[in-house]
Design a protein around this motif. Structure first.
Motif, PDB file in Angstrom:
ATOM      1  N   GLY A   9      28.679  39.774  33.816  1.00 22.15           N
ATOM      2  CA  GLY A   9      29.346  38.728  33.065  1.00 22.15           C
ATOM      3  C   GLY A   9      28.765  37.343  33.209  1.00 22.15           C
ATOM      4  O   GLY A   9      29.158  36.437  32.483  1.00 22.15           O
ATOM      5  N   VAL A  10      27.819  37.141  34.134  1.00 21.74           N
ATOM      6  CA  VAL A  10      27.250  35.806  34.316  1.00 21.74           C
ATOM      7  C   VAL A  10      26.094  35.597  33.338  1.00 21.74           C
ATOM      8  O   VAL A  10      26.037  34.589  32.638  1.00 21.74           O
ATOM      9  CB  VAL A  10      26.798  35.582  35.774  1.00 21.74           C
ATOM     10  N   ILE A  11      25.175  36.551  33.289  1.00 28.81           N
ATOM     11  CA  ILE A  11      24.044  36.466  32.354  1.00 28.81           C
ATOM     12  C   ILE A  11      24.418  37.281  31.126  1.00 28.81           C
ATOM     13  O   ILE A  11      24.681  38.482  31.233  1.00 28.81           O
ATOM     14  CB  ILE A  11      22.748  37.008  32.993  1.00 28.81           C
ATOM     15  N   PRO A  12      24.461  36.653  29.952  1.00 28.08           N
ATOM     16  CA  PRO A  12      24.862  37.387  28.746  1.00 28.08           C
ATOM     17  C   PRO A  12      23.958  38.598  28.485  1.00 28.08           C
ATOM     18  O   PRO A  12      22.769  38.590  28.806  1.00 28.08           O
ATOM     19  CB  PRO A  12      24.697  36.347  27.631  1.00 28.08           C
ATOM     20  N   ALA A  13      24.534  39.636  27.908  1.00 27.20           N
ATOM     21  CA  ALA A  13      23.799  40.873  27.640  1.00 27.20           C
ATOM     22  C   ALA A  13      22.587  40.634  26.744  1.00 27.20           C
ATOM     23  O   ALA A  13      21.585  41.355  26.848  1.00 27.20           O
ATOM     24  CB  ALA A  13      24.727  41.902  27.004  1.00 27.20           C
ATOM     25  N   ASP A  14      22.647  39.630  25.880  1.00 23.83           N
ATOM     26  CA  ASP A  14      21.536  39.368  24.964  1.00 23.83           C
ATOM     27  C   ASP A  14      20.604  38.252  25.456  1.00 23.83           C
ATOM     28  O   ASP A  14      19.747  37.786  24.704  1.00 23.83           O
ATOM     29  CB  ASP A  14      22.065  39.037  23.572  1.00 23.83           C
ATOM     30  N   ALA A  15      20.752  37.846  26.715  1.00 18.84           N
ATOM     31  CA  ALA A  15      19.896  36.771  27.252  1.00 18.84           C
ATOM     32  C   ALA A  15      18.435  37.219  27.261  1.00 18.84           C
ATOM     33  O   ALA A  15      18.123  38.334  27.695  1.00 18.84           O
ATOM     34  CB  ALA A  15      20.339  36.395  28.666  1.00 18.84           C
ATOM     35  N   PRO A  16      17.531  36.372  26.778  1.00 19.32           N
ATOM     36  CA  PRO A  16      16.117  36.770  26.714  1.00 19.32           C
ATOM     37  C   PRO A  16      15.487  36.980  28.095  1.00 19.32           C
ATOM     38  O   PRO A  16      14.452  37.631  28.203  1.00 19.32           O
ATOM     39  CB  PRO A  16      15.456  35.605  25.972  1.00 19.32           C
ATOM     40  N   GLN A  17      16.107  36.481  29.146  1.00 20.10           N
ATOM     41  CA  GLN A  17      15.565  36.625  30.493  1.00 20.10           C
ATOM     42  C   GLN A  17      15.846  38.002  31.091  1.00 20.10           C
ATOM     43  O   GLN A  17      15.204  38.412  32.065  1.00 20.10           O
ATOM     44  CB  GLN A  17      16.161  35.562  31.439  1.00 20.10           C
ATOM     45  N   ARG A  18      16.788  38.732  30.541  1.00 24.06           N
ATOM     46  CA  ARG A  18      17.230  39.991  31.152  1.00 24.06           C
ATOM     47  C   ARG A  18      16.107  41.005  31.366  1.00 24.06           C
ATOM     48  O   ARG A  18      16.036  41.595  32.446  1.00 24.06           O
ATOM     49  CB  ARG A  18      18.374  40.610  30.354  1.00 24.06           C
ATOM     50  N   PRO A  19      15.221  41.251  30.410  1.00 27.20           N
ATOM     51  CA  PRO A  19      14.172  42.254  30.666  1.00 27.20           C
ATOM     52  C   PRO A  19      13.266  41.880  31.852  1.00 27.20           C
ATOM     53  O   PRO A  19      12.903  42.738  32.654  1.00 27.20           O
ATOM     54  CB  PRO A  19      13.379  42.303  29.348  1.00 27.20           C
ATOM     55  N   ARG A  20      12.941  40.618  31.961  1.00 23.33           N
ATOM     56  CA  ARG A  20      12.096  40.205  33.090  1.00 23.33           C
ATOM     57  C   ARG A  20      12.846  40.289  34.407  1.00 23.33           C
ATOM     58  O   ARG A  20      12.285  40.689  35.425  1.00 23.33           O
ATOM     59  CB  ARG A  20      11.541  38.804  32.855  1.00 23.33           C
ATOM     60  N   ILE A  21      14.105  39.911  34.402  1.00 23.09           N
ATOM     61  CA  ILE A  21      14.885  40.010  35.633  1.00 23.09           C
ATOM     62  C   ILE A  21      15.056  41.482  36.009  1.00 23.09           C
ATOM     63  O   ILE A  21      14.990  41.837  37.183  1.00 23.09           O
ATOM     64  CB  ILE A  21      16.239  39.293  35.501  1.00 23.09           C
ATOM     65  N   ASP A  22      15.235  42.345  35.029  1.00 24.12           N
ATOM     66  CA  ASP A  22      15.330  43.775  35.318  1.00 24.12           C
ATOM     67  C   ASP A  22      14.023  44.271  35.943  1.00 24.12           C
ATOM     68  O   ASP A  22      14.050  45.073  36.879  1.00 24.12           O
ATOM     69  CB  ASP A  22      15.656  44.561  34.054  1.00 24.12           C
ATOM     70  N   GLY A  23      12.901  43.776  35.465  1.00 25.18           N
ATOM     71  CA  GLY A  23      11.615  44.122  36.076  1.00 25.18           C
ATOM     72  C   GLY A  23      11.527  43.631  37.515  1.00 25.18           C
ATOM     73  O   GLY A  23      10.984  44.332  38.388  1.00 25.18           O
ATOM     74  N   MET A  24      12.057  42.451  37.782  1.00 27.08           N
ATOM     75  CA  MET A  24      12.085  41.929  39.151  1.00 27.08           C
ATOM     76  C   MET A  24      12.958  42.805  40.037  1.00 27.08           C
ATOM     77  O   MET A  24      12.602  43.101  41.182  1.00 27.08           O
ATOM     78  CB  MET A  24      12.600  40.483  39.157  1.00 27.08           C
ATOM     79  N   ARG A  25      14.097  43.246  39.513  1.00 24.54           N
ATOM     80  CA  ARG A  25      14.973  44.143  40.282  1.00 24.54           C
ATOM     81  C   ARG A  25      14.241  45.431  40.646  1.00 24.54           C
ATOM     82  O   ARG A  25      14.347  45.917  41.777  1.00 24.54           O
ATOM     83  CB  ARG A  25      16.249  44.466  39.497  1.00 24.54           C
ATOM     84  N   LYS A  26      13.498  45.961  39.709  1.00 26.50           N
ATOM     85  CA  LYS A  26      12.735  47.196  39.986  1.00 26.50           C
ATOM     86  C   LYS A  26      11.665  46.942  41.040  1.00 26.50           C
ATOM     87  O   LYS A  26      11.445  47.775  41.926  1.00 26.50           O
ATOM     88  CB  LYS A  26      12.126  47.742  38.697  1.00 26.50           C
ATOM     89  N   PHE A  27      10.997  45.803  40.951  1.00 32.78           N
ATOM     90  CA  PHE A  27       9.990  45.442  41.965  1.00 32.78           C
ATOM     91  C   PHE A  27      10.641  45.302  43.334  1.00 32.78           C
ATOM     92  O   PHE A  27      10.148  45.830  44.332  1.00 32.78           O
ATOM     93  CB  PHE A  27       9.277  44.147  41.568  1.00 32.78           C
ATOM     94  N   PHE A  28      11.763  44.567  43.412  1.00 31.94           N
ATOM     95  CA  PHE A  28      12.463  44.399  44.688  1.00 31.94           C
ATOM     96  C   PHE A  28      12.857  45.759  45.252  1.00 31.94           C
ATOM     97  O   PHE A  28      12.684  46.030  46.433  1.00 31.94           O
ATOM     98  CB  PHE A  28      13.716  43.540  44.518  1.00 31.94           C
ATOM     99  N   TRP A  29      13.409  46.626  44.408  1.00 29.01           N
ATOM    100  CA  TRP A  29      13.845  47.949  44.852  1.00 29.01           C
ATOM    101  C   TRP A  29      12.674  48.716  45.444  1.00 29.01           C
ATOM    102  O   TRP A  29      12.776  49.259  46.550  1.00 29.01           O
ATOM    103  CB  TRP A  29      14.457  48.718  43.677  1.00 29.01           C
ATOM    104  N   ALA A  30      11.561  48.766  44.726  1.00 32.50           N
ATOM    105  CA  ALA A  30      10.402  49.534  45.199  1.00 32.50           C
ATOM    106  C   ALA A  30       9.819  48.930  46.475  1.00 32.50           C
ATOM    107  O   ALA A  30       9.574  49.634  47.463  1.00 32.50           O
ATOM    108  CB  ALA A  30       9.346  49.602  44.097  1.00 32.50           C
ATOM    109  N   ARG A  31       9.577  47.644  46.460  1.00 29.09           N
ATOM    110  CA  ARG A  31       8.957  46.986  47.628  1.00 29.09           C
ATOM    111  C   ARG A  31       9.866  47.059  48.855  1.00 29.09           C
ATOM    112  O   ARG A  31       9.402  47.321  49.961  1.00 29.09           O
ATOM    113  CB  ARG A  31       8.630  45.532  47.280  1.00 29.09           C
ATOM    114  N   ASN A  32      11.157  46.841  48.660  1.00 25.52           N
ATOM    115  CA  ASN A  32      12.077  46.902  49.786  1.00 25.52           C
ATOM    116  C   ASN A  32      12.156  48.308  50.368  1.00 25.52           C
ATOM    117  O   ASN A  32      12.202  48.482  51.590  1.00 25.52           O
ATOM    118  CB  ASN A  32      13.476  46.433  49.375  1.00 25.52           C
ATOM    119  N   ASN A  33      12.167  49.319  49.509  1.00 24.77           N
ATOM    120  CA  ASN A  33      12.217  50.686  50.019  1.00 24.77           C
ATOM    121  C   ASN A  33      10.967  51.046  50.809  1.00 24.77           C
ATOM    122  O   ASN A  33      11.056  51.699  51.850  1.00 24.77           O
ATOM    123  CB  ASN A  33      12.471  51.689  48.893  1.00 24.77           C
TER     124      ASN A  33
END
Length: 190
Positions: free
Chosen positions: A59-83
């Protein structure tokens, strides 16, 4: 100026801290201010480290925010690197236990241990382990015998923590040789 009166400093990182931690109405407004004044290409590392945790807060970042795909990529990077970092570091916890040394995971590692889903929300540079002060010397020896080495080139004395890393085959260039562990003998530095 109103922000300072409420105890919040100003600036783009602080807008993201608000977006992550403040009540939802404040968080939504802080995200909107950040998105209006900053862009992903110019975001600092400090800003980038906060973005995945904000996206996880629905609910903080709107579903249609243009930043979402890049932030999702960052989440995937964090997940992989942290694991990878956790997988390569957890053996030292076992070695400490085998030596009869109790340890407690601190900071980001503790957060992930308590809530594994957070592995995608927070970038771990290192894993912080607290050992009893009386066992600190033995813990250093266990780390050295397990193939870890001090990053500073010296062993801890009266310092709050000693940073160790482990050289591992196949680590990417620029990764400073692999995972890093900070051995703490005290939870609070006086």
């Amino acid at each position: 100026m109103a922000d300072r009166a409420q105890g919040w400093p100003s600036g783009p990182v602080d807008l993201l801290v608000k977006a992550r931690l403040a009540p939802i109405s404040v968080a939504v407004a802080a995200w909107a201010d950040w998105a209006r004044t900053r862009n992903m290409d110019d975001a600092t590392w400090a800003e980038g480290r906060l973005l995945p945790g904000i996206m996880a807060r629905g609910g903080v970042i709107p579903a249609d925010a243009p930043q979402r795909p890049r932030i999702d990529g960052m989440r995937k990077f964090f997940w992989a690197r942290n694991n990878v970092r956790l997988d390569r570091s957890v053996g030292l916890i076992g070695a400490l236990g085998d030596a009869g040394i109790r340890c407690m995971v601190l900071k980001g590692g503790a957060r992930i241990a308590a809530r594994p889903a957070d592995v995608a929300e927070r970038f771990l540079r290192d894993l912080d382990l607290l050992v009893p002060p009386a066992d600190a010397g033995r813990a250093v020896l266990v780390a050295l015998n397990a193939g870890w080495r001090p990053l500073t080139g010296s062993l801890p004395g009266r310092r709050r923590a000693a940073a160790f890393d482990r050289q591992l085959a196949g680590d990417p260039p620029g990764s400073k040789g692999g995972p890093e562990i900070d051995l703490h003998a005290w939870a609070v530095h006086f």
